[in-house]
Design an enzyme around this catalytic site. Structure first.
Site, mmCIF file in Angstrom:
data_model
loop_
_atom_site.group_PDB
_atom_site.id
_atom_site.type_symbol
_atom_site.label_atom_id
_atom_site.label_comp_id
_atom_site.label_asym_id
_atom_site.label_seq_id
_atom_site.Cartn_x
_atom_site.Cartn_y
_atom_site.Cartn_z
ATOM 1 N N LYS A 157 0.829 -1.211 0.000
ATOM 2 C CA LYS A 157 0.000 0.000 0.000
ATOM 3 C C LYS A 157 0.867 1.267 0.000
ATOM 4 O O LYS A 157 0.653 2.185 -0.793
ATOM 5 C CB LYS A 157 -0.927 0.008 1.223
ATOM 6 C CG LYS A 157 -2.026 1.040 1.115
ATOM 7 C CD LYS A 157 -2.830 1.137 2.372
ATOM 8 C CE LYS A 157 -2.092 1.989 3.379
ATOM 9 N NZ LYS A 157 -2.795 2.201 4.625
ATOM 10 N N ASP A 182 -6.764 1.276 0.686
ATOM 11 C CA ASP A 182 -6.778 1.355 2.146
ATOM 12 C C ASP A 182 -8.189 1.015 2.629
ATOM 13 O O ASP A 182 -9.047 0.612 1.846
ATOM 14 C CB ASP A 182 -6.325 2.748 2.617
ATOM 15 C CG ASP A 182 -7.394 3.805 2.344
ATOM 16 O OD1 ASP A 182 -8.319 3.534 1.544
ATOM 17 O OD2 ASP A 182 -7.307 4.886 2.933
#
Ligand code: SF4
Length: 210
Positions: A120, A138
């Site tokens: 991420k 997310d």
């Protein structure tokens, strides 16, 4: 959800916010990398408060190494999990100095090899610092993608794959920020604000609020 609906959703999000970006403050790829590393399970506002004091003093890998672990902690102690994040930041800075001449590498594998940097964070840095069409999923993007049925998936990796597949090229660089901001301010976790949502008529969520 069909292609036409997705296209209309993306067009509306773009019309509403043509130049979206992160709410983390940064002025270099290195500042962004460290801010994202510090932001795990913390708010952008909290991270910005800490980096507003840290970066004028130290905003390069060597300068942070020169602060020392305790010196760094004194700047970030208001952020959750700061002990672990401080250790990872120091290790990351050391690797940047040793392996990348003190620069943030524009390379997924090299980024993900840095301590505290997962897929991420690498996606955010590649997208926001270097303009790659990567999509960091997310908690907000995961929720919005599934709730609206824009891009469904059981975990963040599957939602990322789906988004990469269904989002047309012209929207790929910015979709990450549009979906995060939509999830943070409108399609919020506890009770989505469907009544003031600009894509309400296109969203396939069954239990819309007033
Ligand atoms: S209509 Fe409601 S559930 Fe759908 S995207 Fe908007 S806020 Fe989220």
């Amino acid at each position: 959800m069909n292609k036409a609906k997705r296209l209309e959703i993306l067009t509306r999000l773009r019309d509403d916010n043509p130049n979206p970006t992160t709410e983390l403050n940064f002025s270099s790829p290195f500042e962004l990398l460290i801010a994202v590393l510090l932001s795990a399970q913390a708010t952008d506002v909290g991270v910005n408060k800490a980096t507003a004091k840290l970066y004028p003093v130290a905003n390069t890998p060597q300068a942070i190494l020169d602060l020392g672990l305790d010196g760094l902690k004194s700047y970030i102690k208001t952020i959750g999990l700061f002990n672990t994040k401080a250790v990872n930041t120091m290790k990351t800075c050391q690797m940047l100095v040793d392996l990348h001449n003190g620069e943030v590498p524009e390379d997924r594998e090299a980024l993900e090899a840095l301590p505290g940097v997962g897929r991420k964070t690498a996606n955010v840095v590649l997208n926001t610092a270097f303009g790659w069409p990567t999509i960091a999923v997310d908690t907000h993007i995961f929720r919005v993608s599934n709730r609206t049925k824009f891009a469904m998936g059981k975990n963040v990796d599957l939602v990322e794959q789906k988004l990469l597949k269904v989002v047309p090229a012209e929207f790929k660089v910015d979709v990450h920020h549009w979906l995060i901001l939509h999830g943070r301010y409108t399609c919020i976790a506890r009770k989505p604000r469907c009544g003031s949502c600009i894509i309400e008529d296109l969203c396939d969520f069954k239990d819309k609020t007033e």
